[in-house]
Design an enzyme around this catalytic site. Structure first.
Site, PDB file in Angstrom:
ATOM      1  N   PHE A 199      -9.599  23.597  18.754  1.00  0.00           N
ATOM      2  CA  PHE A 199      -9.903  23.846  20.162  1.00  0.00           C
ATOM      3  C   PHE A 199     -11.395  23.717  20.404  1.00  0.00           C
ATOM      4  O   PHE A 199     -12.195  24.422  19.803  1.00  0.00           O
ATOM      5  CB  PHE A 199      -9.422  25.233  20.588  1.00  0.00           C
TER       6      PHE A 199
ATOM      7  N   ASP B  64     -18.516  24.294  15.374  1.00  0.00           N
ATOM      8  CA  ASP B  64     -18.266  24.887  16.688  1.00  0.00           C
ATOM      9  C   ASP B  64     -18.165  26.404  16.523  1.00  0.00           C
ATOM     10  O   ASP B  64     -17.206  26.923  15.957  1.00  0.00           O
ATOM     11  CB  ASP B  64     -16.978  24.303  17.281  1.00  0.00           C
TER      12      ASP B  64
ATOM     13  N   LYS C  43     -19.381  31.731  24.310  1.00  0.00           N
ATOM     14  CA  LYS C  43     -18.718  32.990  24.671  1.00  0.00           C
ATOM     15  C   LYS C  43     -19.577  34.260  24.590  1.00  0.00           C
ATOM     16  O   LYS C  43     -19.898  34.846  25.611  1.00  0.00           O
ATOM     17  CB  LYS C  43     -17.445  33.166  23.836  1.00  0.00           C
TER      18      LYS C  43
HETATM   19  C1  PLP Z   1     -13.443  28.940  24.062  1.00  0.00           C
HETATM   20  C2  PLP Z   1     -13.836  27.827  23.184  1.00  0.00           C
HETATM   21  C3  PLP Z   1     -14.371  26.627  23.697  1.00  0.00           C
HETATM   22  C4  PLP Z   1     -14.451  26.354  25.182  1.00  0.00           C
HETATM   23  O1  PLP Z   1     -15.212  27.274  25.867  1.00  0.00           O
HETATM   24  P1  PLP Z   1     -15.128  27.368  27.468  1.00  0.00           P
HETATM   25  O2  PLP Z   1     -16.234  28.295  27.826  1.00  0.00           O
HETATM   26  O3  PLP Z   1     -13.767  27.868  27.806  1.00  0.00           O
HETATM   27  O4  PLP Z   1     -15.337  25.999  28.002  1.00  0.00           O
HETATM   28  C5  PLP Z   1     -14.803  25.678  22.793  1.00  0.00           C
HETATM   29  N1  PLP Z   1     -14.704  25.858  21.461  1.00  0.00           N
HETATM   30  C6  PLP Z   1     -14.181  26.984  20.937  1.00  0.00           C
HETATM   31  C7  PLP Z   1     -14.123  27.153  19.462  1.00  0.00           C
HETATM   32  C8  PLP Z   1     -13.716  28.007  21.776  1.00  0.00           C
HETATM   33  O5  PLP Z   1     -13.165  29.101  21.255  1.00  0.00           O
END
Ligand code: PLP
Length: 388
Positions: free
Chosen positions: A128, A213, A242
């Site tokens: 993700f 990430d 986040k």
């Molecule tokens: C939540 C998340 C994203 C996307 O973040 P948004 O603020 O929702 O665009 C990208 N990578 C990872 C690993 C995430 O958990």
């Protein structure tokens, strides 16, 4: 009726206010919030220092264009670089923008050294990286891309944990490998330190970049400021988001000097990214969550939480399959679909959220108290007892 589009499957509950680890619903009930906006409210709700920061900064300056210098952003970027591998930072507003910027930095680096054919990004199948058009194709999830074609080219995929599939997928056109240090949405799967080391070695050997990430697992969530630190590996590019804003939308991409050289004036931008209000909040969050004492407390609480959860697993082996994660990024993997379990936890006033592979995600604020962890354990035990 609701005038909001139906793209979320929302629970029928709303909240009036929050305080620390708790949320208070509009119908007068108190919930222990172990979702925290999906690892966003790293200091819980209504933290006094964050309120003070917002109050003070909002009287001075909210927004100016990136055409001008922004001292609050300079300050936060300096802290991020001093605390991590990074030499430079670009600010964004969300996680998916940060992962997209990471991809742009990687491609632009190879372009700038005269190798524009090296532009493909190798990702984990069903990972993700966010919800923009490019990020859904980076994630390689059939569910997320359904109906959103044409396919965005430039992404290849390998199976998590399958090293043969990883090595086989690297071609002369690969620019970077992008993985989550700890897979969040994908089911709280931790990449072991030795794998991160091998990954780095592989990238060095193939002369490609390593993007980790850390949008979900970063910013002290794992017990270290960034989750890969323990492995001693140095990535080239790291998107974060986040937790860094404590509830205020902030994203950023951290990068080393080598790759930053490609990002010359005009190559990337964001109207909102790094505005003074956001940066003031980010500065306050990082000052609190990156201190050694704070991180040690996260580690101590986490150790206690895992110990107790593993005891529950032993007590209810037919319900709980595995306890996953690190720090306060915790996954309770069940044998069966987790929806009913999450619903029961909510009926008992504990909020949690799902992840893939039947996982119940538990994301307390990083300043959670031990008695709040105990309260959650009592609720989880009750639910196990009822469902056994
Ligand atoms: C939540 C998340 C994203 C996307 O973040 P948004 O603020 O929702 O665009 C990208 N990578 C990872 C690993 C995430 O958990």
């Amino acid at each position: 009726m609701s005038y909001l589009a139906k793209n979320y499957n929302r629970k029928k509950i709303s909240f009036k206010f929050g305080k620390g680890s708790y949320l208070y619903s509009t119908n007068g009930k108190k919930y222990l919030d172990f979702v925290q906006g999906i690892a966003v409210n790293s200091l819980g709700h209504a933290h006094p220092k964050l309120i003070k920061t917002i109050r003070n900064q909002s009287k001075k300056l909210w927004h100016v264009s990136n055409a001008f210098q922004i001292p609050e952003g300079e300050k936060l970027a300096k802290k991020l670089c001093h605390k991590t591998f990074a030499d430079y930072v670009i600010f964004q507003n969300s996680g998916t923008e940060a992962t997209e910027a990471a991809i742009k930095v990687a491609r632009r680096y190879f372009y700038s050294i005269g190798k524009p054919h090296k532009n493909r990004i190798l990702c984990v199948k069903n990972s993700f990286h966010g919800r923009t058009i490019a990020a859904i194709f980076a994630s390689g999830s059939n569910k997320m891309i359904e109906g959103f074609g044409p396919k965005v080219p430039g992404f290849d995929h390998f199976i998590f944990g399958n090293h043969k599939s990883l090595k086989r997928s690297i071609t002369k056109n690969t620019a970077a490998i992008m993985v989550e240090t700890i897979m969040g949405e994908g089911g709280i799967k931790v990449i072991p330190d030795w794998c991160l080391k091998e990954l780095r070695k592989l990238c060095n050997k193939k002369k490609i970049l390593l993007i980790l990430d850390e949008v979900q697992c970063g910013i002290s969530r794992s017990g270290d400021f960034l989750a890969f630190e323990k492995s001693k590996v140095k990535p080239d590019i790291v998107p974060i988001a986040k937790g860094i804003g404590g509830g205020f939308p902030i994203g950023a991409v951290l990068m080393n000097k080598k790759v930053a050289a490609g990002m010359t004036p005009g190559t990337h931008g964001s109207t909102f990214g790094g505005n003074p209000l956001a940066m003031a909040v980010g500065n306050t969050v990082i000052d609190i969550v990156s201190s050694k004492k704070f991180l040690n407390n996260v580690k101590t609480l986490s150790k206690y939480f895992y110990l107790r959860l593993n005891k529950l697993k032993e007590k209810y082996p037919k319900i709980i399959k595995e306890i996953r994660g690190r720090g306060l990024l915790i996954g309770l993997q069940l044998h069966k679909d987790q929806s009913k379990f999450i619903k029961k936890l909510m009926e008992n006033k504990l909020l949690t959220i799902r992840a893939a592979e039947n996982v119940v995600r538990i994301l307390p604020p990083l300043n959670v108290k031990k008695n709040e962890i105990n309260e959650s354990l009592r609720i989880i035990t009750n639910v196990c007892e009822k469902l056994k």
